[in-house]
Design an enzyme around this catalytic site. Structure first.
Site, PDB file in Angstrom:
ATOM      1  N   TYR A  64     -36.532   1.548  28.484  1.00 31.15           N
ATOM      2  CA  TYR A  64     -35.507   0.624  28.970  1.00 31.15           C
ATOM      3  C   TYR A  64     -36.182  -0.556  29.678  1.00 31.15           C
ATOM      4  O   TYR A  64     -37.375  -0.535  29.953  1.00 31.15           O
ATOM      5  CB  TYR A  64     -34.569   1.315  29.973  1.00 31.15           C
ATOM      6  CG  TYR A  64     -35.141   1.358  31.360  1.00 31.15           C
ATOM      7  CD1 TYR A  64     -34.765   0.404  32.303  1.00 31.15           C
ATOM      8  CD2 TYR A  64     -36.092   2.297  31.730  1.00 31.15           C
ATOM      9  CE1 TYR A  64     -35.321   0.395  33.577  1.00 31.15           C
ATOM     10  CE2 TYR A  64     -36.650   2.304  32.993  1.00 31.15           C
ATOM     11  CZ  TYR A  64     -36.261   1.354  33.913  1.00 31.15           C
ATOM     12  OH  TYR A  64     -36.815   1.334  35.154  1.00 31.15           O
ATOM     13  N   LYS A  66     -34.690  -3.922  32.571  1.00 34.76           N
ATOM     14  CA  LYS A  66     -33.562  -4.627  33.180  1.00 34.76           C
ATOM     15  C   LYS A  66     -33.841  -6.113  33.082  1.00 34.76           C
ATOM     16  O   LYS A  66     -34.972  -6.555  33.272  1.00 34.76           O
ATOM     17  CB  LYS A  66     -33.378  -4.229  34.648  1.00 34.76           C
ATOM     18  CG  LYS A  66     -32.842  -2.823  34.806  1.00 34.76           C
ATOM     19  CD  LYS A  66     -32.591  -2.476  36.267  1.00 34.76           C
ATOM     20  CE  LYS A  66     -32.094  -1.046  36.387  1.00 34.76           C
ATOM     21  NZ  LYS A  66     -31.961  -0.672  37.820  1.00 34.76           N
ATOM     22  N   GLU A  67     -32.790  -6.861  32.766  1.00 35.56           N
ATOM     23  CA  GLU A  67     -32.913  -8.312  32.693  1.00 35.56           C
ATOM     24  C   GLU A  67     -31.864  -8.953  33.585  1.00 35.56           C
ATOM     25  O   GLU A  67     -30.786  -8.397  33.792  1.00 35.56           O
ATOM     26  CB  GLU A  67     -32.789  -8.813  31.252  1.00 35.56           C
ATOM     27  CG  GLU A  67     -31.423  -8.628  30.621  1.00 35.56           C
ATOM     28  CD  GLU A  67     -31.346  -9.132  29.193  1.00 35.56           C
ATOM     29  OE1 GLU A  67     -32.371  -9.192  28.493  1.00 35.56           O
ATOM     30  OE2 GLU A  67     -30.221  -9.461  28.770  1.00 35.56           O
ATOM     31  N   LYS A  79     -28.842 -20.476  27.897  1.00 35.92           N
ATOM     32  CA  LYS A  79     -28.824 -19.272  28.737  1.00 35.92           C
ATOM     33  C   LYS A  79     -30.242 -18.724  28.790  1.00 35.92           C
ATOM     34  O   LYS A  79     -30.916 -18.643  27.763  1.00 35.92           O
ATOM     35  CB  LYS A  79     -27.883 -18.228  28.146  1.00 35.92           C
ATOM     36  CG  LYS A  79     -27.853 -16.919  28.931  1.00 35.92           C
ATOM     37  CD  LYS A  79     -26.896 -15.957  28.254  1.00 35.92           C
ATOM     38  CE  LYS A  79     -26.923 -14.592  28.844  1.00 35.92           C
ATOM     39  NZ  LYS A  79     -26.016 -13.689  28.124  1.00 35.92           N
TER      40      LYS A  79
END
Length: 157
Positions: A64, A66-67, A79
């Site tokens: 995994y 996280k962003e 974006k």
């Protein structure tokens, strides 16, 4: 060691339609089950500061990451997200940023019925881990572009 890679694709939908998908949490719904197992909102509502936990399919190199959404520019349809935990950061990277830019298609003679979606990876890897820069690839972004293009063009018909 700093580097960039980019990928772009023409979408047969107006840029506003592509931006509606790429600028919101809707993108996570479209990608879940295709390029990743799950995408969970840790914090936020899709604006700057939103944090997502992306759980990858087995065999993709990371369990995994996280962003965090660091830029959501509606006017210019840009974006940016940065990895803030796991993923490339575990391989000695200081920075791993993905930018989505949606532009009008300059070759579109019908006016507004197609756009170009460009994705760019910017990364900075610590010198002692410079060999890990070889793990950076546009392949996952190409998959994201193919999936989103198909989704948008189907929903436009």
């Amino acid at each position: 060691m700093f580097g960039t890679l980019s990928e772009e694709k023409e979408f047969k939908v107006p840029s506003s339609k592509a931006w509606e998908l790429f600028s919101t949490l809707e993108l996570a719904k479209v990608l879940t089950g295709k390029v990743c197992e799950a995408i969970d909102v840790v914090e936020g509502d899709g604006g700057v500061g939103t944090i997502l936990k992306i759980t990858l399919k087995p065999g993709l190199g990371f369990e995994y990451y996280k962003e965090k959404f660091t830029k959501v520019d509606k006017e210019n349809k840009i974006k940016e997200v940065e990895v803030v935990e796991g993923g490339f950061l575990d391989l000695g990277f200081n920075l791993y940023r993905i930018r989505f830019e949606i532009k009008e298609d300059p070759s579109d003679k019908t006016g507004g019925s197609s756009c170009i979606v460009k994705t760019t990876i910017e990364y900075d890897v610590k010198e002692e881990f410079a060999a890990n820069a070889s793990f950076v690839s546009t392949e996952p972004l190409a998959a994201v572009l193919s999936i989103t293009k198909e989704h948008l063009e189907k929903s436009a018909n």
